[in-house]
Design a protein around this motif. Structure first.
Motif, short mmCIF file in Angstrom:
data_model
loop_
_atom_site.label_atom_id
_atom_site.label_comp_id
_atom_site.label_asym_id
_atom_site.label_seq_id
_atom_site.Cartn_x
_atom_site.Cartn_y
_atom_site.Cartn_z
N ASN A 108 -21.34 44.71 -6.80
CA ASN A 108 -20.87 44.09 -8.05
C ASN A 108 -19.38 44.31 -8.25
OD1 ASN A 108 -23.29 42.95 -8.93
ND2 ASN A 108 -23.96 44.87 -9.86
N ALA A 125 -17.44 42.12 -5.81
CA ALA A 125 -17.50 40.71 -6.21
C ALA A 125 -16.54 40.43 -7.36
CB ALA A 125 -18.93 40.33 -6.61
N GLN A 126 -16.46 41.34 -8.32
CA GLN A 126 -15.50 41.17 -9.42
C GLN A 126 -14.07 41.13 -8.91
OE1 GLN A 126 -16.24 44.34 -12.20
NE2 GLN A 126 -18.23 43.51 -12.82
N ARG A 137 -13.39 37.78 -7.16
CA ARG A 137 -13.23 36.69 -8.14
C ARG A 137 -11.87 36.77 -8.85
NH1 ARG A 137 -18.83 37.78 -9.07
NH2 ARG A 137 -18.26 39.04 -10.88
N TRP A 147 -28.63 36.83 -7.85
CA TRP A 147 -27.93 36.03 -6.84
C TRP A 147 -26.82 35.23 -7.48
CZ3 TRP A 147 -28.84 36.57 -1.73
CH2 TRP A 147 -30.00 37.23 -1.36
N GLU A 148 -25.66 35.20 -6.82
CA GLU A 148 -24.51 34.39 -7.23
C GLU A 148 -23.96 33.69 -6.00
OE1 GLU A 148 -21.51 36.82 -9.02
OE2 GLU A 148 -22.89 37.65 -10.50
N HIS A 160 -20.58 31.43 -4.73
CA HIS A 160 -19.20 31.04 -5.06
C HIS A 160 -18.56 30.35 -3.86
CE1 HIS A 160 -19.46 33.62 -8.61
NE2 HIS A 160 -20.00 34.52 -7.81
N CYS A 165 -21.64 37.82 2.42
CA CYS A 165 -22.53 38.24 1.35
C CYS A 165 -22.27 39.70 1.05
CB CYS A 165 -23.98 38.04 1.77
SG CYS A 165 -25.18 38.60 0.54
N LYS A 205 -24.40 38.67 -3.79
CA LYS A 205 -23.16 37.98 -4.17
C LYS A 205 -22.65 37.25 -2.92
CE LYS A 205 -23.61 40.25 -7.95
NZ LYS A 205 -24.86 40.01 -8.59
#
Length: 112
Positions: A45, A48-49, A52, A85-86, A88, A100, A105
């Motif tokens: 997490n 992923a932040q 982004r 699940w995300e 992008h 992944c 993510k």
């Protein structure tokens, strides 16, 4: 006798490593697992932040829908409905890659 001490230490370390092996989730393969799943998910997490924040996301609803549709099928086949699940799409046509992170993510570069 002193020459045996390094060998004894090595054997002790090897036995501890084997004892620490656990079955990996879903594959049931024996492997050394050094961090908990909750820690792994938290690391995913956080990464992923950061991605982004630092990478440009592609502003293309059709590409995003395609990646989400394919990704959802893969996620469903994984048997991990417990993950958030995300999917992008990263805006960089020069990069032909996807990856992944722990926790589901998924990032796909527009070059792919």
């Amino acid at each position: 006798m002193p020459a045996r001490l390094p060998l004894l230490g090595l054997l002790t370390a090897l036995l501890l490593a084997v004892a620490a092996c656990d079955s990996a989730p879903y594959t049931e393969r024996k492997q050394l697992i050094v961090i908990s799943e909750s820690k792994e998910l938290a690391m995913g997490n956080q990464a992923a932040q950061q991605i982004r924040r630092t990478e440009r996301l592609l502003n293309d609803p059709a590409a995003q829908a395609l990646v989400a549709r394919v990704g959802r099928r893969i996620a469903d086949a994984s048997g991990r409905s417990d993950l958030d699940w995300e999917f992008h799409v990263l805006d960089d046509d020069r990069v032909v890659n996807a990856f992944c992170l722990p926790g589901g993510k998924i990032f796909v570069y527009s070059g792919l």
